[in-house]
Design a protein around this motif. Structure first.
Motif, PDB file in Angstrom:
ATOM      1  N   UNK A   1     -52.806 -28.678 -46.579  1.00  0.00           N
ATOM      2  CA  UNK A   1     -52.227 -27.517 -47.234  1.00  0.00           C
ATOM      3  C   UNK A   1     -53.031 -27.223 -48.495  1.00  0.00           C
ATOM      4  N   UNK A   2     -53.577 -26.034 -48.607  1.00  0.00           N
ATOM      5  CA  UNK A   2     -54.411 -25.678 -49.764  1.00  0.00           C
ATOM      6  C   UNK A   2     -53.719 -24.602 -50.602  1.00  0.00           C
ATOM      7  N   UNK A   3     -54.150 -24.514 -51.867  1.00  0.00           N
ATOM      8  CA  UNK A   3     -53.582 -23.501 -52.749  1.00  0.00           C
ATOM      9  C   UNK A   3     -54.151 -22.121 -52.461  1.00  0.00           C
ATOM     10  N   UNK A   4     -55.359 -22.124 -51.954  1.00  0.00           N
ATOM     11  CA  UNK A   4     -55.983 -20.824 -51.683  1.00  0.00           C
ATOM     12  C   UNK A   4     -56.983 -20.982 -50.532  1.00  0.00           C
ATOM     13  N   UNK A   5     -57.612 -19.878 -50.184  1.00  0.00           N
ATOM     14  CA  UNK A   5     -58.579 -19.860 -49.087  1.00  0.00           C
ATOM     15  C   UNK A   5     -59.701 -20.861 -49.355  1.00  0.00           C
ATOM     16  N   UNK A   6     -60.119 -21.623 -48.358  1.00  0.00           N
ATOM     17  CA  UNK A   6     -61.198 -22.590 -48.541  1.00  0.00           C
ATOM     18  C   UNK A   6     -62.552 -21.886 -48.406  1.00  0.00           C
ATOM     19  N   UNK A   7     -63.598 -22.470 -48.976  1.00  0.00           N
ATOM     20  CA  UNK A   7     -64.919 -21.823 -48.899  1.00  0.00           C
ATOM     21  C   UNK A   7     -65.372 -21.565 -47.456  1.00  0.00           C
ATOM     22  N   UNK A   8     -65.094 -22.496 -46.571  1.00  0.00           N
ATOM     23  CA  UNK A   8     -65.545 -22.345 -45.189  1.00  0.00           C
ATOM     24  C   UNK A   8     -64.734 -21.280 -44.441  1.00  0.00           C
ATOM     25  N   UNK A   9     -63.466 -21.120 -44.857  1.00  0.00           N
ATOM     26  CA  UNK A   9     -62.601 -20.145 -44.182  1.00  0.00           C
ATOM     27  C   UNK A   9     -62.848 -18.728 -44.683  1.00  0.00           C
ATOM     28  N   UNK A  10     -63.363 -18.630 -45.930  1.00  0.00           N
ATOM     29  CA  UNK A  10     -63.498 -17.309 -46.541  1.00  0.00           C
ATOM     30  C   UNK A  10     -64.265 -16.292 -45.676  1.00  0.00           C
ATOM     31  N   UNK A  11     -65.417 -16.671 -45.115  1.00  0.00           N
ATOM     32  CA  UNK A  11     -66.151 -15.677 -44.321  1.00  0.00           C
ATOM     33  C   UNK A  11     -65.366 -15.186 -43.107  1.00  0.00           C
ATOM     34  N   UNK A  12     -64.392 -15.988 -42.654  1.00  0.00           N
ATOM     35  CA  UNK A  12     -63.617 -15.587 -41.471  1.00  0.00           C
ATOM     36  C   UNK A  12     -62.876 -14.273 -41.725  1.00  0.00           C
ATOM     37  N   UNK A  13     -62.558 -14.020 -42.992  1.00  0.00           N
ATOM     38  CA  UNK A  13     -61.823 -12.799 -43.298  1.00  0.00           C
ATOM     39  C   UNK A  13     -62.679 -11.555 -43.123  1.00  0.00           C
ATOM     40  N   UNK A  14     -63.978 -11.746 -43.048  1.00  0.00           N
ATOM     41  CA  UNK A  14     -64.885 -10.600 -42.907  1.00  0.00           C
ATOM     42  C   UNK A  14     -65.326 -10.397 -41.466  1.00  0.00           C
ATOM     43  N   UNK A  15     -64.891 -11.304 -40.582  1.00  0.00           N
ATOM     44  CA  UNK A  15     -65.331 -11.210 -39.191  1.00  0.00           C
ATOM     45  C   UNK A  15     -64.741  -9.986 -38.500  1.00  0.00           C
ATOM     46  N   UNK A  16     -65.511  -9.430 -37.592  1.00  0.00           N
ATOM     47  CA  UNK A  16     -65.027  -8.337 -36.755  1.00  0.00           C
ATOM     48  C   UNK A  16     -64.273  -8.951 -35.580  1.00  0.00           C
ATOM     49  N   UNK A  17     -63.599  -8.117 -34.852  1.00  0.00           N
ATOM     50  CA  UNK A  17     -63.002  -8.579 -33.600  1.00  0.00           C
ATOM     51  C   UNK A  17     -61.689  -9.283 -33.790  1.00  0.00           C
ATOM     52  N   UNK A  18     -60.838  -8.759 -34.706  1.00  0.00           N
ATOM     53  CA  UNK A  18     -59.519  -9.344 -34.870  1.00  0.00           C
ATOM     54  C   UNK A  18     -58.661  -9.007 -33.661  1.00  0.00           C
ATOM     55  N   UNK A  19     -57.936  -9.987 -33.179  1.00  0.00           N
ATOM     56  CA  UNK A  19     -57.138  -9.791 -31.975  1.00  0.00           C
ATOM     57  C   UNK A  19     -55.665  -9.784 -32.331  1.00  0.00           C
ATOM     58  N   UNK A  20     -54.960  -8.678 -32.070  1.00  0.00           N
ATOM     59  CA  UNK A  20     -53.512  -8.716 -32.252  1.00  0.00           C
ATOM     60  C   UNK A  20     -52.912  -9.561 -31.127  1.00  0.00           C
ATOM     61  N   UNK A  21     -51.732 -10.097 -31.341  1.00  0.00           N
ATOM     62  CA  UNK A  21     -51.130 -10.935 -30.305  1.00  0.00           C
ATOM     63  C   UNK A  21     -50.922 -10.134 -29.024  1.00  0.00           C
ATOM     64  N   UNK A  22     -51.333 -10.729 -27.920  1.00  0.00           N
ATOM     65  CA  UNK A  22     -51.273 -10.067 -26.610  1.00  0.00           C
ATOM     66  C   UNK A  22     -49.852 -10.026 -26.066  1.00  0.00           C
TER      67      UNK A  22
END
Lengths: 801, 227
Positions: free
Chosen positions: A758-779
């Motif tokens: 459990x982290x207080x904020x976004x981790x450095x490795x996770x941060x780029x994930x927020x910029x990724x294309x191709x977000x999938x809404x739940x099917x």
């Protein structure tokens, strides 16, 4: 040692050449039933493959076809024909060489069947078609040798399986036929040999001198690569400098869309007006040929390209290869580097350009792998049965056959050597009766047993349809793109029908490096006009996205374990060190799950390192589990190394999500209704002959009669869930787009051990994930609802509801 | 039951999610283009052996609609059978089911281009029929000004952000209505393709079938929006 006949020796001498050791060995071992030659690009591989044929034909009389050469590309067959003519004409050898591909005229094809040349150069599809004619046994009775070029490329797809099945049939027509495979460097030569040889014959392997190691580096740029995304546009200026400093540069991209975007950006920055072209599989043939011709003539300084330039066509003096984006797969990287510098014994020069921060890590791992000669490869598994079904139908076109004869032939193919009698029988039954639980085609079977106990087509009209359906390449329905003008429209290329369906009047997109505006759909053509805007509204059309290989992923995890950043540029080292301090670096034997709140949403980031397709599947499975647990997941996005899921409630315990069998159970439930399955079903059903390939003429005349393959899928699933084609679909999806095998591999590697942080904020490795294309809404139901709402909204906005 | 009420020629109709049409005032259920036996016909001609379950699938939907509406009259608007040679085998396999559906109702088989002759089943067999001022025939007759027909398998496409919907649809203007194909193994023809477009007036509207039915009062407007 077989000495070279005098005429050959003189010809070699006259050119100041001497025979390479591996070429001599090929000559010495001409009588091996199968022989695999592994040689680097530029090593005289093709001549090595043909030398035994040329010598035999020069010294002995031979009537009819002597050698069959098969290549994965039409263009390669044409190229080889030109290259072979030089020695044949130079020595005035009495040898006739012809090629036969989809581009060969019908008259020429007919003549070839009546009076075949000594050497026939062809592709797997054209060979399969030849094998469907009743005169095939007569035509091939005299065959002595088969040369399979670029066998490593064929072995990666179903085209290779189709080819090997055809060779098994050829072997029965010409029992003395010898097989030669020519391959670039592969990770597992023994497996390749097993793939080529008649099972259980041995297949010796000949390794040519691999030449010096390539000179390969990561391009250092002043600017740090961006956090996410692809394309490598930040490096444009550095790349232009490289192009200027070299004679000819090939710039490889992983997807067509990226190649297009990059090419466009390159031209905007190309102040010296260096002649640079673009080449990829979606461009029209005219466009590609123009670029190829300019390349051969030495008129281009650089070509932006994709896999379409991967195979061994000789483009002349390439002295630099640039790979933009992480190579995803070490073997492909090595083969691409081989494109540079066709002079044997000179090192090839290559530069890697990571497109984002994480790809820096991937590129460093790939460089280490290349240095260690550690190639990757997924075991190709057993032969796909949809291809076998097509092979059975092709055999039936050629004439009646005994089931047992065919079965023995098929089991002599390496990839099908483990095929059980029952599995063969199932395919035969499918071809004959449809293989349905409800036996209803008694009167209208496709194949019937004749009084001799042989199988044959019931209706000779079937042959035409079966022949039209030959091949295993699945062109998703593509539409031609034409520039609207008075002369009927200049062809620009092709886009997927799905992409075309999303276009609205006035939308702009990139093709062939040009920004064009969508004008409308006419017949089966997308009409566009030139457009002067700087930024296309829609930049992407589909194209293959490769997943990072297992081996490369493992190397990355190993680098994380040592936490030694000496090789890394500062920006990346700093980033990884931050991750180590604020969270953890993922390891090989545990699954790291980070949990944190961000912008009012709960998030988890799962580091599975299983490759893009598997991480996507994992996202679907985990969100399904989370929904059951009431965590209200809203969507996810996946990359090659992680899946980021967001939702309303925090995850307290990650272990149940990954509990044994939990994923597998969810998988089976979810799989059946999935769009990926429907797409895979369409491919398998088309190859196996359940669906007729759409031919353009047919589509025009009878749109009412063509119905979606989804209907067939739903019907089969409802009434006949055990049907062969559904089984094949599941098998193919598991190793293809769904890639469940990589999830299993991840679970085995980690024994399901999960660390939830459990982290207080976004981790450095996770941060780029927020910029990724191709977000999938739940099917599922949720998605149905979203589409319904959007439609409602649209109709309202148009004042239509 | 999933349905959508709409008016056509001053009468109230119900479009059902399955693609059937119910006319409450006349108590008539209409289905078009069942194409029973399509898989068998393709097989007979040496084509692929499609899953032979389409008759059952189509019948089970028809069964549902008949029991939901319990109509006095059922009209099958032509092309009920994919060709005359499959009639016998389809009837042989599914006779009991069909007979049960037909029992106690007036059942009208309209001739289609695929099934132009009489069918050896109960019910009446007609080229066309007029009920309360509306003609029912298989292929639209341009001279008629009050007509319900089938034949063209109309469908409509709408592109929204996350998907493109392509659904069989009811097409209608103030003179004629064209029903979607009801059979399982049937494709469709876009409403804006020839000859559908010239058959319908520019004021044509559509109702998309499917779990949720969508009413589009002006196809021309939808088309101008580029969707």
């Amino acid at each position: 040692m077989t000495t070279l006949p005098e005429v050959f020796q003189n010809w070699f001498n006259a050119r100041g050449w001497s025979i390479h050791p591996h070429q001599q060995s090929m000559l010495d071992r001409a009588d091996e039933p199968s022989l695999l030659l592994i040689a680097p690009t530029g090593g005289g591989k093709t001549l090595a493959g043909f030398l035994p044929t040329l010598v035999d034909l020069a010294t002995n009389d031979h009537k009819g076809i002597h050698t069959l050469y098969i290549s994965p590309l039409k263009a390669l067959a044409a190229d080889i024909k030109r290259n072979l003519r030089t020695p044949v004409e130079g020595m005035s050898l009495p040898i006739r060489i012809e090629d036969r591909t989809g581009d060969t005229s019908a008259t020429k094809k007919r003549n070839q069947r009546a009076d075949p040349p000594h050497i026939l150069l062809t592709t797997p599809e054209s060979l399969a078609l030849l094998m469907s004619y009743p005169d095939a046994p007569r035509m091939f009775a005299s065959l002595k040798r088969v040369v399979v070029d670029e066998i490593h490329a064929l072995a990666e797809s179903k085209r290779g399986d189709q080819l090997m099945l055809a060779l098994s049939a050829l072997q029965s027509m010409a029992p003395g036929m010898r097989r030669v495979g020519l391959s670039a460097t592969v990770e597992d030569p023994t497996a390749m040999a097993h793939y080529l040889a008649r099972h259980p014959d041995p297949c010796p392997i000949l390794m040519a001198d691999p030449g010096p190691d390539p000179d390969i580096q990561m391009l250092a740029t002043e600017e740090a690569p961006p956090w996410a995304g692809g394309g490598g546009r930040y490096a444009i200026n550095a790349i232009l400098k490289q192009i200027d400093a070299h004679k000819t540069t090939l710039i490889f991209h992983n997807t067509r869309a990226q190649a297009e975007l990059f090419f466009h950006a390159l031209w905007l920055a190309n102040s010296n007006d260096l002649p640079i072209g673009i080449h990829h599989g979606s461009l029209s043939r005219e466009q590609r040929e123009r670029v190829e011709a300019a390349m051969v003539a030495g008129k281009l300084r650089a070509i932006v390209c994709t896999g379409s330039l991967d195979l061994g066509i000789d483009w002349g003096d390439v002295d630099l290869v640039i790979q933009v984006g992480a190579p995803k797969n070490v073997k492909r990287l090595v083969q691409r580097i081989g494109r540079a510098n066709h002079r044997y014994n000179a090192p090839s020069k290559a530069l890697l350009i990571p497109a984002n921060r994480f790809e820096v890590v991937e590129c460093i791992a790939a460089l280490d792998a290349v240095k260690a000669h550690d190639l990757d490869g997924e075991p190709s598994g057993s032969g796909p049965r949809d291809v076998l079904c097509q092979h059975i139908l092709i055999r039936a076109c050629a004439g009646p056959f005994y089931a047992n004869d065919l079965k023995c032939e098929v089991q002599s193919v390496g990839a099908f050597s483990a095929l059980s009698d029952a599995e063969f029988e199932e395919c035969l039954q499918f071809c004959a009766t449809g293989g349905y639980a409800l036996r209803s085609y008694d009167r209208w079977q496709r194949l019937m047993k004749n009084p001799n106990g042989q199988w044959q087509l019931r209706d000779p009209r079937s042959t035409q349809m079966i022949r039209m359906n030959i091949g295993t390449i699945q062109d998703t329905d593509k539409l031609k793109v034409r520039l609207k003008n008075s002369r009927g429209g200049t062809p620009l290329g092709e886009v997927e029908e799905n992409f075309a369906a999303t276009l609205s009047f006035g939308d702009t997109f990139l093709i062939g490096g040009k920004i064009v505006r969508y004008e409308g759909l006419r017949e089966l053509t997308v009409e566009v006009s030139k457009n002067a805007t700087k930024r296309p509204k829609i930049a992407t059309f589909m194209g293959t996205k490769f997943a990072t290989s297992t081996q490369l992923s493992n190397r990355i995890l190993e680098m994380f374990e040592t936490a030694d950043w000496a090789q890394f540029p500062n920006h990346t080292a700093h980033w990884l060190e931050q991750q180590r301090q604020q969270s953890q670096l993922p390891t090989k034997d545990r699954i790291l799950v980070e949990s944190f709140a961000h912008e009012g949403m709960e998030h988890i980031c799962v580091y599975g390192f299983a490759g893009r397709n598997a991480m996507q599947t994992l996202g679907l499975l985990l969100t399904q589990r989370m929904e059951e647990q009431g965590l209200e997941p809203m969507g996810f996005v996946a990359t090659d190394y992680a899946t980021l899921i967001w939702g309303l409630k925090p995850l307290k315990d990650a272990a149940p999500l990954f509990a044994e069998n939990s994923l597998q159970d969810g998988f089976e439930q979810w799989l059946a209704g999935n769009a990926v399955m429907k797409r895979t079903f369409k491919t398998a059903a088309t190859i196996a002959g359940l669906i007729e390939r759409n031919s353009p003429g047919k589509r025009k005349s009878g749109r009412q009669t063509a119905f979606s393959s989804d209907i067939l899928y739903d019907t089969l699933l409802k009434f006949d869930p055990e049907h062969l084609i559904l089984k094949i679909t599941a098998e193919e999806a598991m190793k293809g787009l769904v890639d469940f095998g990589r999830i299993t591999e991840m679970m085995t590697r980690t024994a399901g051990k999960v660390d939830l942080l459990r982290l207080d904020h976004v981790s450095p490795l996770a941060a780029p994930m927020f910029l990724e294309m191709g977000r999938v809404p739940i099917q599922g139901e949720g998605r149905e609802r979203i589409i319904a709402e959007e439609t409602e909204k649209l109709l309202n906005s148009l004042g239509l509801a | 039951m999933n349905k959508l009420d709409f008016d056509f020629r001053g009468r109230r109709f119900q479009a059902l999610a399955s693609g059937a049409l119910y006319w409450p005032d006349a108590d008539v259920l209409v289905v078009s283009d069942l194409h029973f036996g399509k898989s068998e016909r393709i097989a007979r001609r040496g084509g692929p052996l499609l899953p032979p379950y389409e008759v059952r699938e189509t019948l089970s939907r028809l069964d549902q609609d008949v029991s939901d509406t319990n109509p006095t009259t059922v009209i099958c608007l032509g092309d009920s059978f994919d060709d005359m040679s499959v009639v016998e085998s389809v009837i042989e396999d599914e006779a009991a089911w069909l007979t049960r559906l037909m029992a106690g109702r007036e059942w009208i088989w309209i001739e289609g281009n695929h099934d132009p002759g009489p069918i050896g089943l109960g019910g009446s067999h007609r080229r066309e029929v007029n009920i309360k001022g509306i003609d029912f025939r298989h292929i639209a007759d341009e001279s008629s000004v009050s007509e319900i027909s089938g034949h063209y398998h109309p469908k409509t496409k709408i592109s929204v952000k996350s998907a493109t919907l392509s659904r069989p649809c009811f097409l209608f203007d103030d003179e004629r209505m064209i029903l979607p194909a009801y059979g399982t193994y049937t494709g469709g023809l876009n409403w804006d393709a020839a000859p559908l477009k010239s058959l319908m007036k520019p004021t044509a509207a559509a109702i998309l079938t499917g779990k949720k039915l969508f009413h589009i009062p002006s196809l021309a407007k939808l088309s101008n929006s580029g969707r």
